[in-house]
Design an enzyme around this catalytic site. Structure first.
Site, mmCIF file in Angstrom:
data_model
loop_
_atom_site.group_PDB
_atom_site.id
_atom_site.type_symbol
_atom_site.label_atom_id
_atom_site.label_comp_id
_atom_site.label_asym_id
_atom_site.label_seq_id
_atom_site.Cartn_x
_atom_site.Cartn_y
_atom_site.Cartn_z
ATOM 1 N N ILE A 195 69.538 46.171 72.380
ATOM 2 C CA ILE A 195 70.179 45.718 73.632
ATOM 3 C C ILE A 195 71.281 46.738 73.712
ATOM 4 O O ILE A 195 71.334 47.418 74.745
ATOM 5 C CB ILE A 195 70.538 44.569 73.971
ATOM 6 C CG1 ILE A 195 69.311 43.413 74.035
ATOM 7 C CG2 ILE A 195 71.087 44.419 75.419
ATOM 8 C CD1 ILE A 195 69.498 41.982 73.793
ATOM 9 N N HIS B 175 71.982 31.953 81.539
ATOM 10 C CA HIS B 175 71.299 32.451 80.341
ATOM 11 C C HIS B 175 69.912 32.876 80.865
ATOM 12 O O HIS B 175 68.766 32.605 80.205
ATOM 13 C CB HIS B 175 71.071 31.284 79.286
ATOM 14 C CG HIS B 175 70.810 31.838 77.830
ATOM 15 N ND1 HIS B 175 71.107 31.403 76.768
ATOM 16 C CD2 HIS B 175 69.956 32.750 77.517
ATOM 17 C CE1 HIS B 175 70.643 31.966 75.822
ATOM 18 N NE2 HIS B 175 69.886 32.990 76.067
ATOM 19 N N ARG C 41 75.618 35.437 73.562
ATOM 20 C CA ARG C 41 75.564 34.127 73.097
ATOM 21 C C ARG C 41 76.837 33.477 73.598
ATOM 22 O O ARG C 41 78.049 34.031 73.325
ATOM 23 C CB ARG C 41 75.276 33.821 71.711
ATOM 24 C CG ARG C 41 73.763 33.968 71.529
ATOM 25 C CD ARG C 41 73.003 32.690 72.033
ATOM 26 N NE ARG C 41 71.493 32.778 71.725
ATOM 27 C CZ ARG C 41 70.569 33.487 71.973
ATOM 28 N NH1 ARG C 41 70.767 34.006 73.261
ATOM 29 N NH2 ARG C 41 69.365 33.339 71.735
ATOM 30 N N GLU D 150 75.212 24.850 77.425
ATOM 31 C CA GLU D 150 74.475 25.208 78.654
ATOM 32 C C GLU D 150 73.648 24.350 78.998
ATOM 33 O O GLU D 150 72.884 23.643 78.279
ATOM 34 C CB GLU D 150 73.776 26.602 78.047
ATOM 35 C CG GLU D 150 74.432 27.685 77.644
ATOM 36 C CD GLU D 150 73.702 28.974 77.302
ATOM 37 O OE1 GLU D 150 72.338 28.723 76.927
ATOM 38 O OE2 GLU D 150 74.239 30.066 77.040
HETATM 39 P P1 NAI Z 1 69.495 43.290 67.398
HETATM 40 O O1 NAI Z 1 69.255 42.481 66.155
HETATM 41 O O2 NAI Z 1 68.618 44.233 67.859
HETATM 42 O O3 NAI Z 1 71.038 43.871 67.510
HETATM 43 C C1 NAI Z 1 71.879 43.188 67.198
HETATM 44 C C2 NAI Z 1 72.960 44.030 66.726
HETATM 45 O O4 NAI Z 1 74.237 43.245 66.379
HETATM 46 C C3 NAI Z 1 72.552 44.584 65.200
HETATM 47 O O5 NAI Z 1 72.717 45.971 65.467
HETATM 48 C C4 NAI Z 1 73.661 44.159 64.311
HETATM 49 O O6 NAI Z 1 73.907 44.978 63.198
HETATM 50 C C5 NAI Z 1 74.921 43.826 65.212
HETATM 51 N N1 NAI Z 1 75.633 42.777 64.651
HETATM 52 C C6 NAI Z 1 75.710 41.864 63.815
HETATM 53 N N2 NAI Z 1 76.695 41.216 63.460
HETATM 54 C C7 NAI Z 1 77.602 41.846 64.189
HETATM 55 C C8 NAI Z 1 79.330 41.693 64.317
HETATM 56 N N3 NAI Z 1 79.676 40.881 63.224
HETATM 57 N N4 NAI Z 1 79.780 42.580 65.053
HETATM 58 C C9 NAI Z 1 79.246 43.688 65.821
HETATM 59 N N5 NAI Z 1 77.882 43.695 65.636
HETATM 60 C C10 NAI Z 1 77.327 42.991 64.830
HETATM 61 O O7 NAI Z 1 69.400 42.222 68.573
HETATM 62 P P2 NAI Z 1 69.173 42.508 70.317
HETATM 63 O O8 NAI Z 1 67.706 42.446 70.595
HETATM 64 O O9 NAI Z 1 70.135 43.763 70.525
HETATM 65 O O10 NAI Z 1 69.973 41.115 70.672
HETATM 66 C C11 NAI Z 1 71.425 40.989 70.573
HETATM 67 C C12 NAI Z 1 71.436 39.508 70.887
HETATM 68 O O11 NAI Z 1 71.577 39.400 72.311
HETATM 69 C C13 NAI Z 1 70.887 38.612 70.119
HETATM 70 O O12 NAI Z 1 71.051 38.173 68.934
HETATM 71 C C14 NAI Z 1 70.836 37.325 71.059
HETATM 72 O O13 NAI Z 1 71.703 36.343 70.946
HETATM 73 C C15 NAI Z 1 71.312 37.761 72.534
HETATM 74 N N6 NAI Z 1 70.230 37.791 73.667
HETATM 75 C C16 NAI Z 1 70.486 37.197 74.869
HETATM 76 C C17 NAI Z 1 69.350 37.047 75.843
HETATM 77 C C18 NAI Z 1 69.766 36.329 76.967
HETATM 78 O O14 NAI Z 1 68.718 36.033 77.706
HETATM 79 N N7 NAI Z 1 70.877 36.240 77.269
HETATM 80 C C19 NAI Z 1 68.138 37.606 75.264
HETATM 81 C C20 NAI Z 1 68.043 38.408 74.091
HETATM 82 C C21 NAI Z 1 68.748 38.526 73.075
#
Ligand code: NAI
Length: 354
Positions: A174, A303, A255, A284
Site C-alpha cells: 500500500i 475500516h 490499524r 471497531e
Molecule cells: P505489506 O506487508 O505489503 O507492507 C507492510 C510494510 O510495513 C512492510 O514493508 C514492512 O516492512 C513495514 N513495517 C513493518 N513493521 C514496521 C515498523 N515497525 N515501522 C515501519 N514499517 C514497518 O502490507 P500492505 O498490504 O501494504 O498493508 C499494510 C497494512 O495495512 C496491513 O498490515 C493492514 O494492517 C492494513 N490494511 C488495512 C486495510 C483496511 O481496510 N483499512 C486493508 C488492507 C490492509
C-alpha cells in the site's frame, strides 16, 4: 511438535476451517479444484465444543483479519494452537494479521500467510481520497451546509497537495502505491520510514528513506501503512504527534492502536495538527460519542478502505490460490514466517505423505 495422526487426518483429507464467510465466495470455488481438500464452514453461534472439535482436526485456518470480528479465544495464539495439534497453516483473510500471534505460530511449527497486495489499490485510493478531501476541507463544508444557511467561502479555504511532502510509515504494497500515486500525480516529495527494507527498495518504490523522526518532522501529510504488531502499537503517540509539522495532516488506514487516540485528539484540538483521516479505530466500530468523531476536521470511515468489490474478490482469490499451493506442499508467495518453512515441510510429509 510430534504429529498426531488423528482420525480426522488419517483419511487423507486436508481440512480447512473458516468462520461464516470468506471475503468472497471465490475462495471456496478455487479450493474445490482440489478434491483432497475438505473445507468446513464454522458458525460463531455454534457451541464452542463443536467449533473446538473442528479445530482439533483442522490443518488450515482461514482467519478473520480484524480483531473485532472474532472472539479472542479463536485468535491464533499459543493457547489456541495447543488445541489444534494438526494445524499447519493460518491464513489471514486480508493483509493485516493482528488476530495472529506470529511468534506463537512459529513456535508451534505453523506457517502464517496473508493476502498483502490484494487490497493495496483500494486502500491507497482511500488514503489519497482522505488526503484530498481533508486538504480541500470537504467534510467540514459538507457538515456546515447541512446544518446552516449561507457560508463565507474564505472560512474554509483549503490547500493544494501538489509539491507538498508525503511521509509514509511502512512502504509495503500500500505504501509504495501511495508513493507512486502522490509522486506521479501531484509531484509530491515522498519520504518513508520502513526499518525492514534495503536502501535499494526505497529507490525502486519511489521514496527517500528517512528515520521515523525525520518523516514526522518534514511531512505535510503522514500516512500509516505498517501492520499492527507489538512494535507498532502506539507508535504514533503524543511525542510523535508533537514532532509533526504544525498544520500537518495525519492519515491512518492501517490499524487502530497504531496511533494513540487520546494523543491525536489533543494534537487536533490544540490546533497543532490541522486534520486527520481515520479508517481504523482502537475499538471497531467506534462509539458515536467517540471524542475524535466530535471534531469537524476529522474525516472518518469504519475500516472500509480495503472493502471494494474488486479488492474483496482479489483478496479472496489470492487466499484460495495460496492455500492450494500450500496443500500441494509448495511454498506460498506470502509467507510471513519463512524460517518455519522446513518445519512445515516435515510436518506436511508426516501427515500426508509418510
Ligand atoms: P505489506 O506487508 O505489503 O507492507 C507492510 C510494510 O510495513 C512492510 O514493508 C514492512 O516492512 C513495514 N513495517 C513493518 N513493521 C514496521 C515498523 N515497525 N515501522 C515501519 N514499517 C514497518 O502490507 P500492505 O498490504 O501494504 O498493508 C499494510 C497494512 O495495512 C496491513 O498490515 C493492514 O494492517 C492494513 N490494511 C488495512 C486495510 C483496511 O481496510 N483499512 C486493508 C488492507 C490492509
Amino acid at each position: 511438535m510430534p504429529e498426531t495422526k488423528t482420525d480426522a487426518a488419517s483419511d487423507g483429507a486436508k481440512r480447512i476451517v473458516y468462520f461464516e464467510k470468506f471475503a468472497d465466495p471465490v475462495t471456496g470455488t478455487i479450493l474445490a479444484r482440489d478434491p483432497s481438500i475438505n473445507v468446513q464452514r464454522l458458525e460463531l453461534s455454534n457451541s464452542d465444543a463443536e467449533n473446538w472439535q473442528a479445530f482439533s482436526g483442522a490443518h488450515g485456518y482461514q482467519i478473520r483479519a480484524a480483531r473485532d470480528e472474532l472472539p479472542v479465544h479463536f485468535f491464533a495464539n499459543s493457547e489456541f494452537l495447543a488445541r489444534c495439534p494438526n494445524m499447519l497453516v493460518v491464513s489471514s483473510m486480508g493483509a493485516g494479521f493482528d488476530t495472529v500471534d506470529l511468534d506463537a505460530c512459529s513456535a508451534a511449527g505453523v506457517i502464517v500467510v496473508n493476502q498483502a497486495g490484494g487490497n493495496a489499490e483500494a486502500v491507497a485510493e482511500h488514503a489519497l481520497g482522505l488526503m484530498l478531501a481533508l486538504s480541500k476541507r470537504v467534510g467540514e463544508t459538507d457538515q456546515f451546509m447541512r446544518a446552516q444557511d449561507g457560508i463565507a467561502r474564505n472560512t474554509y479555504m483549503g490547500r493544494n497537495i501538489q509539491g507538498k511532502t508525503l511521509g509514509i510509515i511502512g512502504l509495503g504494497h500500500i505504501g509504495r502505491r501511495m508513493a507512486e500515486l502522490c509522486g506521479s500525480l501531484f509531484g509530491m516529495r515522498v519520504l518513508a520510514y520502513d526499518p525492514y527494507l534495503e536502501d535499494s527498495d526505497f529507490v525502486e518504490r519511489g521514496a527517500v528513506s528517512a528515520s521515523f523522526e525525520d518523516v514526522l518532522a518534514n511531512a505535510d501529510f503522514v500516512t500509516v501503512h505498517c501492520p499492527r504488531t507489538a512494535e507498532t502499537i502506539n507508535l504514533l503517540d503524543a511525542r510523535a504527534f508533537g514532532l509533526m509539522k504544525p498544520g500537518a495532516i495525519f492519515i491512518n488506514t492501517a490499524r487502530g492502536g497504531i496511533h494513540d487516540e487520546a494523543a491525536l485528539f489533543a494534537a487536533l484540538q490544540s490546533g497543532h495538527l490541522s486534520a486527520a483521516g481515520l479508517d481504523v479505530w482502537a475499538v471497531e466500530p467506534p462509539p458515536r460519542d467517540h471524542p475524535l468523531l466530535s471534531l469537524s476536521n476529522v474525516l472518518a470511515s469504519p475500516h472500509t478502505a480495503g472493502v471494494t468489490h474488486e479488492s474483496r474478490h482479489q483478496v479472496a482469490s489470492y487466499a484460495g490460490e495460496q492455500l492450494l499451493e500450500i496443500f500441494a506442499g509448495r511454498r506460498p508467495p506470502r509467507l510471513l514466517n519463512p524460517e518455519i518453512w522446513p518445519v512445515f515441510q516435515q510436518r506436511y510429509r508426516a501427515l500426508f505423505e509418510d
